[in-house]
Scaffold this motif. Structure first.
Motif, PDB file in Angstrom:
ATOM      1  N   ALA A 191     -22.543 -71.312  35.695  1.00  0.00           N
ATOM      2  CA  ALA A 191     -23.571 -71.154  34.667  1.00  0.00           C
ATOM      3  C   ALA A 191     -24.265 -69.803  34.888  1.00  0.00           C
ATOM      4  N   ASN A 192     -25.210 -69.476  34.009  1.00  0.00           N
ATOM      5  CA  ASN A 192     -25.978 -68.250  34.219  1.00  0.00           C
ATOM      6  C   ASN A 192     -27.444 -68.490  33.885  1.00  0.00           C
ATOM      7  N   GLU A 193     -28.250 -67.464  34.030  1.00  0.00           N
ATOM      8  CA  GLU A 193     -29.686 -67.599  33.788  1.00  0.00           C
ATOM      9  C   GLU A 193     -29.975 -68.067  32.368  1.00  0.00           C
ATOM     10  N   HIS A 194     -29.200 -67.574  31.421  1.00  0.00           N
ATOM     11  CA  HIS A 194     -29.399 -67.951  30.027  1.00  0.00           C
ATOM     12  C   HIS A 194     -29.162 -69.448  29.829  1.00  0.00           C
ATOM     13  N   ASP A 195     -28.153 -69.988  30.492  1.00  0.00           N
ATOM     14  CA  ASP A 195     -27.874 -71.422  30.395  1.00  0.00           C
ATOM     15  C   ASP A 195     -29.066 -72.242  30.877  1.00  0.00           C
ATOM     16  N   HIS A 196     -29.653 -71.823  31.981  1.00  0.00           N
ATOM     17  CA  HIS A 196     -30.790 -72.540  32.540  1.00  0.00           C
ATOM     18  C   HIS A 196     -31.977 -72.498  31.583  1.00  0.00           C
ATOM     19  N   GLU A 197     -32.213 -71.342  30.980  1.00  0.00           N
ATOM     20  CA  GLU A 197     -33.312 -71.210  30.023  1.00  0.00           C
ATOM     21  C   GLU A 197     -33.057 -72.070  28.783  1.00  0.00           C
ATOM     22  N   LEU A 198     -31.813 -72.094  28.323  1.00  0.00           N
ATOM     23  CA  LEU A 198     -31.458 -72.880  27.143  1.00  0.00           C
ATOM     24  C   LEU A 198     -31.630 -74.374  27.418  1.00  0.00           C
ATOM     25  N   TYR A 199     -31.195 -74.806  28.586  1.00  0.00           N
ATOM     26  CA  TYR A 199     -31.345 -76.213  28.963  1.00  0.00           C
ATOM     27  C   TYR A 199     -32.808 -76.625  28.933  1.00  0.00           C
ATOM     28  N   GLU A 200     -33.674 -75.809  29.513  1.00  0.00           N
ATOM     29  CA  GLU A 200     -35.087 -76.159  29.564  1.00  0.00           C
ATOM     30  C   GLU A 200     -35.708 -76.137  28.167  1.00  0.00           C
ATOM     31  N   ALA A 201     -35.258 -75.205  27.301  1.00  0.00           N
ATOM     32  CA  ALA A 201     -35.793 -75.140  25.939  1.00  0.00           C
ATOM     33  C   ALA A 201     -35.394 -76.379  25.129  1.00  0.00           C
ATOM     34  N   ILE A 202     -34.139 -76.814  25.262  1.00  0.00           N
ATOM     35  CA  ILE A 202     -33.676 -78.024  24.565  1.00  0.00           C
ATOM     36  C   ILE A 202     -34.422 -79.243  25.086  1.00  0.00           C
ATOM     37  N   ARG A 203     -34.576 -79.300  26.393  1.00  0.00           N
ATOM     38  CA  ARG A 203     -35.288 -80.420  27.011  1.00  0.00           C
ATOM     39  C   ARG A 203     -36.722 -80.507  26.491  1.00  0.00           C
ATOM     40  N   GLU A 204     -37.410 -79.373  26.465  1.00  0.00           N
ATOM     41  CA  GLU A 204     -38.800 -79.352  26.017  1.00  0.00           C
ATOM     42  C   GLU A 204     -38.907 -79.766  24.555  1.00  0.00           C
ATOM     43  N   LEU A 205     -38.024 -79.233  23.702  1.00  0.00           N
ATOM     44  CA  LEU A 205     -38.090 -79.537  22.272  1.00  0.00           C
ATOM     45  C   LEU A 205     -37.805 -81.015  22.002  1.00  0.00           C
ATOM     46  N   SER A 206     -36.828 -81.575  22.700  1.00  0.00           N
ATOM     47  CA  SER A 206     -36.498 -82.979  22.471  1.00  0.00           C
ATOM     48  C   SER A 206     -37.659 -83.887  22.855  1.00  0.00           C
ATOM     49  N   ILE A 207     -38.350 -83.552  23.936  1.00  0.00           N
ATOM     50  CA  ILE A 207     -39.495 -84.348  24.370  1.00  0.00           C
ATOM     51  C   ILE A 207     -40.609 -84.278  23.332  1.00  0.00           C
ATOM     52  N   LEU A 208     -40.874 -83.071  22.856  1.00  0.00           N
ATOM     53  CA  LEU A 208     -41.945 -82.900  21.877  1.00  0.00           C
ATOM     54  C   LEU A 208     -41.627 -83.606  20.561  1.00  0.00           C
ATOM     55  N   LYS A 209     -40.367 -83.534  20.125  1.00  0.00           N
ATOM     56  CA  LYS A 209     -39.999 -84.161  18.857  1.00  0.00           C
ATOM     57  C   LYS A 209     -40.063 -85.681  18.921  1.00  0.00           C
ATOM     58  N   GLU A 210     -39.759 -86.228  20.074  1.00  0.00           N
ATOM     59  CA  GLU A 210     -39.755 -87.684  20.212  1.00  0.00           C
ATOM     60  C   GLU A 210     -41.157 -88.243  20.419  1.00  0.00           C
ATOM     61  N   SER A 211     -42.069 -87.431  20.963  1.00  0.00           N
ATOM     62  CA  SER A 211     -43.414 -87.912  21.259  1.00  0.00           C
ATOM     63  C   SER A 211     -44.267 -87.968  19.995  1.00  0.00           C
ATOM     64  N   PRO A 212     -44.856 -89.126  19.679  1.00  0.00           N
ATOM     65  CA  PRO A 212     -45.716 -89.226  18.488  1.00  0.00           C
ATOM     66  C   PRO A 212     -47.017 -88.451  18.636  1.00  0.00           C
ATOM     67  N   ALA A 213     -47.364 -88.070  19.849  1.00  0.00           N
ATOM     68  CA  ALA A 213     -48.617 -87.354  20.074  1.00  0.00           C
ATOM     69  C   ALA A 213     -48.465 -85.834  19.972  1.00  0.00           C
ATOM     70  N   SER A 214     -47.264 -85.339  19.765  1.00  0.00           N
ATOM     71  CA  SER A 214     -47.040 -83.894  19.714  1.00  0.00           C
ATOM     72  C   SER A 214     -47.679 -83.269  18.475  1.00  0.00           C
ATOM     73  N   GLN A 215     -48.186 -82.073  18.659  1.00  0.00           N
ATOM     74  CA  GLN A 215     -48.771 -81.330  17.550  1.00  0.00           C
ATOM     75  C   GLN A 215     -47.697 -80.516  16.831  1.00  0.00           C
ATOM     76  N   VAL A 216     -47.892 -80.309  15.542  1.00  0.00           N
ATOM     77  CA  VAL A 216     -46.937 -79.545  14.742  1.00  0.00           C
ATOM     78  C   VAL A 216     -46.736 -78.154  15.322  1.00  0.00           C
ATOM     79  N   GLU A 217     -47.821 -77.553  15.790  1.00  0.00           N
ATOM     80  CA  GLU A 217     -47.742 -76.202  16.347  1.00  0.00           C
ATOM     81  C   GLU A 217     -46.892 -76.169  17.620  1.00  0.00           C
TER      82      GLU A 217
END
Length: 583
Positions: free
Chosen positions: A163-189
């Motif tokens: 893998a490379n640094e970009h892969d690690h950054e992409l993984y964390e970005a997908i992880r963060e977005l999925s958590i926010l989208k699933e959480s009913p308490a997340s803000q639109v911003e």
């Protein structure tokens, strides 16, 4: 759980120590609300009916044989009692885990299952890993020996991918977005900012790494694969089998292009946030295994040499280089020296570095001993007919290589090692590490590669770099990955009265004699329908009981209100699958 079944704790205890922190414990009785179970029932009813003719025939049989019930969220214990017969196990994890860790579990024949159940708001498609996707999507096909072997082999290959640094950054970005989208308490911003970060990373023109290419192959087979012929195919990818929407829409050949699966599928990127514009069709699981091996044959772990080392250097993450002697150098590979013929003459790491042999860290050569990096020659010595690793102690003495004396080693590459030989580390009748004090190492052009003031010089022995792979050689001694906290905002508290109504309806459904359905139950359910006018799933649960098992007026009311809500929520197709006689 039967007397012979293996508990979750026993399974965790049997795992390698570095994998255990990623595993959590499922408590089915307290983990899921009655509404969660209602979501499971609705989805499984819709999926099994909708996929009866379109999924691979193994699917429905596999649900039964892997312990996946249709009327409640399965417990991992239930699944493991069945999976053990297939030689597999299952563990639960909290959301996304690092891809390399996921692959290692898979290589060990351990199915990783997300703990959470998708919310009713994300019923058609969940942006986060959930138990339905991981269990009902992946597990059923393990009853097919060829598929199970393909999945395990994919894990073995995936563990070695760079893998490379970009892969690690992409993984964390997908992880963060999925958590926010699933959480009913997340803000639109918050969601918008996370989507922007992911879009920026996805738009990068950086050359994809081995791991990224392999992830694409995983996506187009295990997650979104079709099997059969271009004109006559069945669904088997877990992403399709667990998505009510896409399992239907993907069959529109005018909208979703179907392509034959070849190794070229790794050139097709995917977007995890939307439906796929094309899918690949494989002939069989054996065909997929052939494609996997075709890709693996060109990985750095198979090829070795300067080209493979260059991949690792460009990746800028921890990788391992393997000498032909068996010595493994694990660290951030930062530089190398090559000759005119392209042979590697010297390799260099920066930061914590581990030296291992056959996957086990060599005593005294962990990251504490080499915390600032490691460098060593590669190649044969002048006038030596064999690799230095193959010489006996007596043969070394005959060449004036003696512990306790001054030694000079001249390599064919022109690299020169001069110092006081303190020790020779040997295993399996091989010289692996020569350790020097007062040592100077120079290259052909006079460049100083090591000076006496830097301390002890440990020289790895080997004539060639035969393999380069991602990660470290001894994962127990150098734990590269640590579990990340679930940075989700807190979920909404359950509405106790609403959950009680769902529980009552489930009790009525399981009560064969009809004793649970009485005036008090009727009054409570009617009250909830009044107080929760948009709770469409509660109305679906009333319909599930059937007109003969519930008050006729209540059943008619639920049907009418549900019909009106369906148009608003765009769930008519799903309800039509579950209640074909009504919708």
């Amino acid at each position: 759980m039967s007397a012979n079944a293996v508990s979750q704790q026993q399974i965790v205890a049997s795992l390698p120590a570095h994998l255990r922190p990623f595993v959590t414990v499922q408590n089915p009785e307290s983990q899921y609300t009655p509404r969660d179970h209602a979501v499971w029932r609705f989805l499984m009813a819709a999926l099994t009916r909708g996929l009866a003719e379109t999924a691979h025939p193994v699917y429905l049989e596999g649900l039964v044989r892997t312990g996946i019930a249709l009327d409640h969220i399965p417990s991992i214990d239930e699944m493991n009692a069945c999976l053990a017969k297939l030689g597999w196990r299952a563990v639960v994890v909290d959301g996304f885990i690092p891809p390399a860790i996921f692959m290692e579990f898979q290589a060990l024949k351990v199915l990783v299952i997300a703990l959470e159940m998708r919310s009713v708001e994300h019923l058609l498609y969940t942006p986060a890993p959930d138990i339905l996707h991981e269990s009902a999507g992946h597990a059923p096909f393990l009853i097919d020996v060829d598929y199970a072997e393909f999945l395990q082999r994919f894990g073995e290959v995936g563990m070695e991918a760079i893998a490379n640094e970009h892969d690690h950054e992409l993984y964390e970005a997908i992880r963060e977005l999925s958590i926010l989208k699933e959480s009913p308490a997340s803000q639109v911003e918050e969601v918008a900012a996370a989507e922007a970060r992911l879009a920026a990373l996805a738009a990068s023109e950086q050359e994809p790494s081995e791991a990224a290419l392999l992830t694409r192959l995983h996506w187009w087979t295990v997650e979104y694969g079709l099997v059969g012929e271009l004109e006559d195919y069945r669904l088997f990818g877990a992403g399709l089998l667990s998505s009510l929407g896409e399992s239907q829409s993907c069959r529109d050949d005018d909208v979703v292009q179907k392509l034959p699966l070849t190794v070229n599928a790794v050139n097709t990127a995917y977007d995890i946030t939307t439906t796929q514009p094309q899918l690949f069709v494989t002939r069989s699981c054996r065909h997929m295994s052939q494609i996997l091996e075709e890709f693996a044959a060109n990985m750095a772990s198979r090829r070795g040499g300067a080209e493979s080392l260059r991949k690792a250097i460009d990746a800028k993450v921890v990788c391992s280089a393997v000498y032909d002697s068996g010595v493994q150098v694990s660290g951030v590979l930062s530089d190398m020296i090559c000759d005119a013929a392209g042979n590697v003459n010297y390799l260099q790491t920066r930061g914590p570095t581990q030296l291992s042999y056959k996957g086990k860290e060599l005593y005294g050569h962990g990251i504490q001993s080499h915390k600032d990096g490691f460098g060593s020659p590669v190649g044969l010595l002048k006038e030596f007919s064999r690799c230095l690793s193959e010489y006996t102690i007596d043969e070394l003495k005959a060449h004036q290589i003696v512990v306790g004396e001054a030694v000079q080693l001249e390599f064919l590459s022109g690299i020169n090692v001069r110092g006081h030989l303190e020790s020779v580390l040997r295993q399996d009748h091989r010289n692996l590490i020569l350790s020097f004090s007062d040592c100077t190492v120079t290259a052909l052009d006079g460049q100083v590669l090591f000076e006496p003031a830097w301390g002890r010089y440990d020289m790895a022995v080997g004539g060639r770099i035969v393999s380069v792979f991602g990660g470290v050689a001894d994962r127990e001694s150098y734990q590269l990955y640590k579990p990340l906290p679930r940075t989700a905002t807190p979920a909404e508290e359950s509405d106790e009265r609403l959950m009680n109504a769902y529980a009552l309806l489930q009790l009525c459904a399981s009560d064969c004699e009809g004793k649970a359905w009485g005036d008090d139950t009727l009054s409570e359910v009617i009250g909830c329908l009044n107080d929760y006018p948009k709770e469409w799933l509660l109305r679906a649960e009333v319909l599930r009981l059937g007109v003969g098992s519930v008050n006729g007026d209540l059943w008619d009311r639920a049907r009418r209100e549900l019909d009106a809500l369906v148009i608003e929520r765009q769930h008519r197709r799903a309800l039509g699958l579950v209640f074909p006689e009504v919708f």
